[in-house]
Design an enzyme around this catalytic site. Structure first.
Site, PDB file in Angstrom:
ATOM      1  N   TYR A 146     -11.758  -8.263  51.463  1.00  0.00           N
ATOM      2  CA  TYR A 146     -12.091  -7.180  50.539  1.00  0.00           C
ATOM      3  C   TYR A 146     -12.722  -5.988  51.265  1.00  0.00           C
ATOM      4  O   TYR A 146     -12.673  -4.863  50.774  1.00  0.00           O
ATOM      5  CB  TYR A 146     -13.040  -7.667  49.438  1.00  0.00           C
ATOM      6  N   LYS A 196     -10.237 -22.896  54.746  1.00  0.00           N
ATOM      7  CA  LYS A 196      -8.775 -23.025  54.844  1.00  0.00           C
ATOM      8  C   LYS A 196      -8.435 -23.024  56.337  1.00  0.00           C
ATOM      9  O   LYS A 196      -7.599 -22.235  56.811  1.00  0.00           O
ATOM     10  CB  LYS A 196      -8.128 -21.835  54.086  1.00  0.00           C
ATOM     11  N   ASP A 228      -7.644 -25.023  48.477  1.00  0.00           N
ATOM     12  CA  ASP A 228      -6.631 -25.419  47.480  1.00  0.00           C
ATOM     13  C   ASP A 228      -7.002 -26.759  46.843  1.00  0.00           C
ATOM     14  O   ASP A 228      -6.896 -26.944  45.622  1.00  0.00           O
ATOM     15  CB  ASP A 228      -5.213 -25.435  48.071  1.00  0.00           C
ATOM     16  N   ASP A 252     -14.317 -15.354  44.726  1.00  0.00           N
ATOM     17  CA  ASP A 252     -13.884 -14.545  43.588  1.00  0.00           C
ATOM     18  C   ASP A 252     -12.986 -15.393  42.694  1.00  0.00           C
ATOM     19  O   ASP A 252     -13.159 -15.460  41.473  1.00  0.00           O
ATOM     20  CB  ASP A 252     -13.121 -13.323  44.137  1.00  0.00           C
ATOM     21  N   ASP A 256     -13.985 -17.694  38.901  1.00  0.00           N
ATOM     22  CA  ASP A 256     -13.314 -17.505  37.605  1.00  0.00           C
ATOM     23  C   ASP A 256     -12.819 -18.847  37.081  1.00  0.00           C
ATOM     24  O   ASP A 256     -12.821 -19.110  35.876  1.00  0.00           O
ATOM     25  CB  ASP A 256     -12.138 -16.529  37.731  1.00  0.00           C
TER      26      ASP A 256
HETATM   27  P1  NAD Z   1     -11.858 -10.160  32.560  1.00  0.00           P
HETATM   28  O1  NAD Z   1     -12.834 -11.031  33.277  1.00  0.00           O
HETATM   29  O2  NAD Z   1     -12.360  -8.852  32.079  1.00  0.00           O
HETATM   30  O3  NAD Z   1     -11.272 -10.947  31.292  1.00  0.00           O
HETATM   31  C1  NAD Z   1     -10.537 -12.168  31.395  1.00  0.00           C
HETATM   32  C2  NAD Z   1     -10.564 -12.869  30.033  1.00  0.00           C
HETATM   33  O4  NAD Z   1     -11.881 -13.341  29.773  1.00  0.00           O
HETATM   34  C3  NAD Z   1     -10.220 -11.932  28.883  1.00  0.00           C
HETATM   35  O5  NAD Z   1      -9.461 -12.628  27.912  1.00  0.00           O
HETATM   36  C4  NAD Z   1     -11.572 -11.548  28.298  1.00  0.00           C
HETATM   37  O6  NAD Z   1     -11.555 -11.224  26.922  1.00  0.00           O
HETATM   38  C5  NAD Z   1     -12.392 -12.809  28.558  1.00  0.00           C
HETATM   39  N1  NAD Z   1     -13.818 -12.504  28.737  1.00  0.00           N
HETATM   40  C6  NAD Z   1     -14.401 -11.968  29.841  1.00  0.00           C
HETATM   41  N2  NAD Z   1     -15.719 -11.803  29.621  1.00  0.00           N
HETATM   42  C7  NAD Z   1     -15.972 -12.252  28.378  1.00  0.00           C
HETATM   43  C8  NAD Z   1     -17.154 -12.332  27.589  1.00  0.00           C
HETATM   44  N3  NAD Z   1     -18.364 -11.938  28.037  1.00  0.00           N
HETATM   45  N4  NAD Z   1     -17.058 -12.841  26.341  1.00  0.00           N
HETATM   46  C9  NAD Z   1     -15.862 -13.266  25.870  1.00  0.00           C
HETATM   47  N5  NAD Z   1     -14.714 -13.225  26.562  1.00  0.00           N
HETATM   48  C10 NAD Z   1     -14.773 -12.705  27.812  1.00  0.00           C
HETATM   49  O7  NAD Z   1     -10.624  -9.999  33.536  1.00  0.00           O
HETATM   50  P2  NAD Z   1      -9.417  -8.932  33.510  1.00  0.00           P
HETATM   51  O8  NAD Z   1      -8.955  -8.714  32.123  1.00  0.00           O
HETATM   52  O9  NAD Z   1      -8.474  -9.439  34.508  1.00  0.00           O
HETATM   53  O10 NAD Z   1     -10.061  -7.616  34.075  1.00  0.00           O
HETATM   54  C11 NAD Z   1     -10.453  -6.497  33.269  1.00  0.00           C
HETATM   55  C12 NAD Z   1     -11.049  -5.425  34.165  1.00  0.00           C
HETATM   56  O11 NAD Z   1     -12.274  -5.898  34.749  1.00  0.00           O
HETATM   57  C13 NAD Z   1     -10.152  -5.051  35.346  1.00  0.00           C
HETATM   58  O12 NAD Z   1     -10.203  -3.637  35.490  1.00  0.00           O
HETATM   59  C14 NAD Z   1     -10.798  -5.724  36.541  1.00  0.00           C
HETATM   60  O13 NAD Z   1     -10.542  -5.033  37.721  1.00  0.00           O
HETATM   61  C15 NAD Z   1     -12.278  -5.642  36.158  1.00  0.00           C
HETATM   62  N6  NAD Z   1     -13.185  -6.617  36.805  1.00  0.00           N
HETATM   63  C16 NAD Z   1     -14.453  -6.170  37.091  1.00  0.00           C
HETATM   64  C17 NAD Z   1     -15.381  -7.053  37.629  1.00  0.00           C
HETATM   65  C18 NAD Z   1     -16.773  -6.551  37.900  1.00  0.00           C
HETATM   66  O14 NAD Z   1     -17.212  -5.552  37.366  1.00  0.00           O
HETATM   67  N7  NAD Z   1     -17.566  -7.249  38.716  1.00  0.00           N
HETATM   68  C19 NAD Z   1     -15.030  -8.395  37.856  1.00  0.00           C
HETATM   69  C20 NAD Z   1     -13.739  -8.810  37.521  1.00  0.00           C
HETATM   70  C21 NAD Z   1     -12.814  -7.920  36.982  1.00  0.00           C
END
Ligand code: NAD
Length: 368
Positions: A146, A196, A228, A252, A256
């Site tokens: 990254y 890895k 993995d 990362d 998740d």
């Molecule tokens: P996301 O983590 O925002 O969401 C993935 C899923 O999880 C979605 O269905 C969402 O509704 C659910 N979710 C996430 N947080 C939740 C909460 N607090 N309560 C209920 N449901 C929740 O991942 P994405 O959709 O792939 O990414 C959206 C944006 O966020 C992208 O622009 C990405 O780059 C960014 N992002 C930012 C960070 C950060 O600020 N550290 C981290 C990861 C992704």
């Protein structure tokens, strides 16, 4: 009376909604303790870019420099909306990575925790969850792929190409290992080293340094696991883990997955610690699919406040009360939409109601 300055970066998508609930909790902490928090709101992420042309404006940098700690909401837009921002100003590249680099927040702690009593939140079977999931992912946060050199262009054959570099030096690996071993020695004295090394030379060095650091922690048992295999093991037997240490990108992705095995990313807070400054943020993104609906789970943001109280302000007992207040709301049978699936017996409440209930529980707790 102590006075702390906290930079509040509410961010994008659900960020402002869950940050508002975290701020409510901070206000109650002030009522209950000899402490005041000076909250310093600042623009960060896509919202900042649209306001000022920069995802991490100078004024926000100055506020973060001045603050004792930073509370950061998620940033980012949907895949389609991201295209409205030039690649280098898109929130992760334009704001998040520069924030991490500015304060060298190399140690990222991501608790993945679900007590047995809340096993119904998880997609895993109750027998897999057993007595509960309670592990911490320790992720290296300012190195690896990254942060390496990035290049995009057209090569001599006329083909578009991209090159990204994965680089670590031994001091970067040593400092995250020391954090991981220190944490493991305070907990179950078990450290899973995720790597890895069968493919990546970076993992060969990673493992060498890990073995050197391990000599200072003879009471910690180390289990080496390929990344993995770790992904499978997290689903099949998450209770075997206590502390897991890994490089930036592995962390990362696996964290998740941590949210996945709990039942929602909304259960994933985190602390990002550097030598002089720390910031606290949910592990998840800005959830554009549910933004503005008052249905997001603020647990991740309020949990990040609990981590801030403990790590930045030495308020460990009050941090425990915040965790207990949130668990209390769950124990009473309430949760936000992400964890109240039909037939689960959970009563669905909104983001704001969840925050109100946490505050109510906290106010009932004996003062520290
Ligand atoms: P996301 O983590 O925002 O969401 C993935 C899923 O999880 C979605 O269905 C969402 O509704 C659910 N979710 C996430 N947080 C939740 C909460 N607090 N309560 C209920 N449901 C929740 O991942 P994405 O959709 O792939 O990414 C959206 C944006 O966020 C992208 O622009 C990405 O780059 C960014 N992002 C930012 C960070 C950060 O600020 N550290 C981290 C990861 C992704």
């Amino acid at each position: 009376m102590k006075n702390y300055k906290i930079a509040i970066l509410a961010g994008d998508g659900i960020g402002p909604e869950i940050t508002a609930e975290a701020v409510k909790v901070l206000k109650v902490i002030e009522e209950r303790n000899d402490v005041t928090f000076e909250l310093l709101p600042a623009a960060f992420g896509a919202c900042a870019y649209f306001e000022s042309g920069s995802a991490f404006p100078h004024q926000t940098k100055a506020i973060c420099d001045e603050a004792d700690a930073i509370l950061k909401g998620p940033i980012g837009l949907s895949h389609e909306d991201s295209k409205r921002i030039p690649i280098d100003e898109q929130p992760e590249r334009g704001a998040l990575l520069p924030l991490r680099r500015r304060y060298n927040t190399y140690a990222n702690f991501r608790p993945v925790s679900l007590p047995k009593s809340l096993a119904h939140f998880s997609p895993l079977k109750a027998e897999v969850i057993g007595e509960g999931i309670d592990l911490v992912i320790v992720r290296e946060l300012v190195g690896g792929l990254y942060f390496g050199e990035k290049e995009m262009g057209v090569n001599d054959a006329g083909l578009r190409y991209v090159r990204e570099t994965l680089e670590y030096d031994e001091s970067q690996i040593r400092q995250i290992m020391q954090q991981a071993f220190k944490l493991a020695s305070k907990r179950r004295k078990l450290l899973h080293n995720i790597h890895k090394s069968n493919v990546l030379k970076s993992s060969v060095l990673w493992n060498e340094v890990m073995e050197e650091v391990a000599k200072d922690y003879p009471d910690v048992q180390v289990v080496n696991m390929l990344v993995d295999a770790a992904a499978t093991a997290l689903c099949l037997k998450p209770t075997q883990f206590d502390v897991m240490v890994m490089e930036n990108m592995f962390g990362d992705i696996l964290s998740d997955q941590g949210g996945g095995i709990l039942g929602s990313l909304g259960l994933m807070p985190s602390a990002c610690i550097g030598p002089d400054k720390a910031y606290y943020e949910p592990s998840h993104g800005s959830a554009p699919d549910i933004a503005g609906k008052n249905i997001a789970n603020p647990y991740s943001m309020i949990g990040s406040v609990a981590m801030m109280l403990e790590n930045s302000f030495d308020m460990e007992a009050e941090a425990k009360n915040v965790w207990a207040a949130m668990q209390g709301v769950f124990a009473d049978g309430y949760s936000t939409a992400d964890l109240s699936k039909p037939g689960s017996g959970v009563t669905m409440i909104s983001t704001v109601e969840f925050g109100d209930k946490v505050v109510e529980k906290l106010r009932q707790m004996p003062k520290v």
